[in-house]
Design an enzyme around this catalytic site. Structure first.
Site, mmCIF file in Angstrom:
data_model
loop_
_atom_site.group_PDB
_atom_site.id
_atom_site.type_symbol
_atom_site.label_atom_id
_atom_site.label_comp_id
_atom_site.label_asym_id
_atom_site.label_seq_id
_atom_site.Cartn_x
_atom_site.Cartn_y
_atom_site.Cartn_z
ATOM 1 N N PRO A 23 -40.117 37.390 47.527
ATOM 2 C CA PRO A 23 -40.426 35.959 47.559
ATOM 3 C C PRO A 23 -41.612 35.615 46.662
ATOM 4 O O PRO A 23 -42.414 36.473 46.301
ATOM 5 C CB PRO A 23 -40.771 35.726 49.021
ATOM 6 C CG PRO A 23 -41.320 37.043 49.491
ATOM 7 C CD PRO A 23 -40.556 38.096 48.750
ATOM 8 N N HIS A 24 -41.719 34.371 46.296
ATOM 9 C CA HIS A 24 -42.864 33.883 45.520
ATOM 10 C C HIS A 24 -43.888 33.280 46.473
ATOM 11 O O HIS A 24 -43.538 32.713 47.512
ATOM 12 C CB HIS A 24 -42.403 32.828 44.518
ATOM 13 C CG HIS A 24 -41.670 33.414 43.354
ATOM 14 N ND1 HIS A 24 -42.198 33.448 42.080
ATOM 15 C CD2 HIS A 24 -40.464 34.014 43.267
ATOM 16 C CE1 HIS A 24 -41.343 34.029 41.259
ATOM 17 N NE2 HIS A 24 -40.284 34.369 41.964
ATOM 18 N N PRO A 25 -45.187 33.375 46.129
ATOM 19 C CA PRO A 25 -46.233 32.795 46.987
ATOM 20 C C PRO A 25 -46.170 31.282 46.956
ATOM 21 O O PRO A 25 -45.958 30.674 45.906
ATOM 22 C CB PRO A 25 -47.523 33.311 46.347
ATOM 23 C CG PRO A 25 -47.171 33.539 44.918
ATOM 24 C CD PRO A 25 -45.747 34.005 44.913
ATOM 25 N N LEU A 26 -46.338 30.677 48.104
ATOM 26 C CA LEU A 26 -46.247 29.215 48.207
ATOM 27 C C LEU A 26 -47.583 28.545 48.530
ATOM 28 O O LEU A 26 -47.685 27.324 48.450
ATOM 29 C CB LEU A 26 -45.217 28.839 49.284
ATOM 30 C CG LEU A 26 -43.784 29.322 49.050
ATOM 31 C CD1 LEU A 26 -42.900 28.897 50.215
ATOM 32 C CD2 LEU A 26 -43.236 28.807 47.746
ATOM 33 N N THR A 31 -46.949 29.208 42.103
ATOM 34 C CA THR A 31 -45.953 30.154 42.619
ATOM 35 C C THR A 31 -45.776 31.335 41.673
ATOM 36 O O THR A 31 -45.017 32.248 41.964
ATOM 37 C CB THR A 31 -44.586 29.453 42.792
ATOM 38 O OG1 THR A 31 -44.182 28.921 41.531
ATOM 39 C CG2 THR A 31 -44.673 28.357 43.835
#
Length: 422
Positions: A23-26, A31
């Site tokens: 996942p990508h950081p939110l 991101t």
């Protein structure tokens, strides 16, 4: 495959699929990966090294792929998702939530499309755990047909569901809801048959509806058209081991079925003499099911010849009556099987007292049922010969007047024909 992915046996995957995508950081400024990996800016002294300088990406947990799962090309499976055994993911799908055993999903995000098998078969496949078997055993199974392979496995293990449930008839619904094959006894027996049989999905509810009252009562069953054998095994499971099951076919190769205890007669169903000889040998029967050649002469001669030899409260069933509307069989026609069946309905209605003296009433068949592609004749000579008489009870009358012809609304024949949709 990314980190934290577990994969079962017999997994297959198309090109370009990605499973357990990171996942990508939110919660950071961006991101982009630079917020969590200082390798993006190696020239900046101390970047990303101070405590708390990088946003935390919450773990989604293990991504699990069950046994016998197929994931199509370019599909994406998000982290933490479980794709259970037997499931299929369509190409280009994005899977964001768990997929049930033997479920088929597709789309963005992936949604339910269907199942590979009925629920009964799904549960039995899961219980079999066939993927843990040695390759030598698997290769000896009829693995190109899951239902046949399952039946073979259950026979080898001595825990056939159908054998066990024969001792628990109360578990089966006596009259399943028409139009549904969920929980259908007929469908379960059909799926478990070790040899080929061809039936339309709409037939199983009709079988359950018509035949359930014969279960466990040792009926005499005749089926026309049995070469591959699967249907005879189906009926043995459906009615119980005490049923007398008789097959009729024009192809002499069908005699192979005698080896497994079935009575097999070879003959032409369009020949009245064959049927005369057949019933002289076999006697009267409870059910005759015509799944033979489906031509009009075959269906009509078979039905006409059999009616006198169906026991009271018995059934004559003719399948695949859609041929009456197909040009390759010569339909539509006033000599099609459906036309013959409607003609017999005329005979049933001519039992009415006003007609019986002048017409030739039908005194064997009590009623006729029309289903999609199936016609069922209910034979009961006792009920069919009840004298039709007008009666009146002893209730109080009100000197009611007949207003049958008092309506101001009249209709022409053409207007009435507008109500004839078919």
């Amino acid at each position: 495959m990314y980190g934290g992915v577990e994969v079962g046996r017999y997994f297959s995957c198309g090109r370009g699929a990605e499973i357990g995508v990171a996942p990508h950081p939110l919660t950071g400024l961006s991101t982009h990966g630079f917020t969590v990996n200082n390798a993006w800016f190696p020239g900046i002294m101390g970047y990303g090294q101070a405590d708390g300088s990088a946003p935390r990406i919450p773990s989604k947990g293990t991504t699990r792929i069950g046994h016998d799962v197929w994931i199509g090309a370019q599909a994406v499976v998000m982290p933490g998702v479980t794709i259970n055994t037997g499931a299929v993911v369509a190409a280009n799908a994005v899977v964001t939530k768990d997929v049930a055993p033997y479920e088929i999903v597709g789309g963005v995000p992936a949604k339910h499309i269907g199942y590979r098998f009925d629920e009964d078969i799904r549960q039995r496949l899961l219980a079999s755990e066939w993927w843990n078997l040695d390759h030598d055993l698997i290769q000896r199974l009829p693995y190109r047909n899951a239902v046949q392979a399952l039946a073979a496995l259950e026979e080898m293990s001595g825990r056939s569901q159908l054998t066990n449930e024969r001792n628990h008839e109360a578990n089966w619904s006596a009259s399943p809801q028409l139009g549904s094959v969920t929980g259908s006894r007929a469908r379960a027996c059909y799926d478990a048959a070790p040899f080929l049989s061809l039936k339309h999905t709409t037939y199983f509810s009709v079988y359950d509806h018509l035949f359930s009252r014969f279960i466990g009562k040792a009926p005499v069953i005749v089926e026309v058209g049995v070469l591959n054998g699967g249907s005879l095994y189906m009926w043995r499971e459906f009615f119980g081991s005490d049923a007398r099951i008789i097959g009729v076919d024009l192809n002499p190769e069908a005699v192979w079925l005698r080896e497994d205890g079935f009575e097999i007669h070879i003959g032409d169903q369009t020949d009245p003499q064959f049927w005369e000889d057949f019933f002289r040998q076999v006697g009267d029967v409870d059910i005759l099911l015509d799944d033979g050649g489906h031509t009009y002469p075959q269906q009509i001669v078979t039905a006409a010849s059999a009616l006198d030899h169906i026991r009271n409260d018995g059934l004559l069933i003719v399948e695949d009556t859609h041929t009456s509307y197909m040009t390759e069989f010569g339909g539509p026609s006033d000599t099609s099987f459906v036309s013959w069946a409607v003609n017999l309905v005329h005979g049933v209605n001519h039992r009415f007292s006003a007609f019986v003296e002048d017409e030739d009433p039908e005194l064997r068949v009590w009623s006729v049922q029309f289903f999609e592609s199936i016609v069922a004749f209910h034979v009961d000579r006792t009920l069919a010969t009840v004298v039709s008489q007008s009666t009146m009870n002893d209730g109080a009358g009100r000197d009611a007047k007949d207003f049958r012809y008092r309506s101001d609304r009249t209709m022409t024949d053409d207007e009435l024909r507008g109500y004839f949709r078919h």
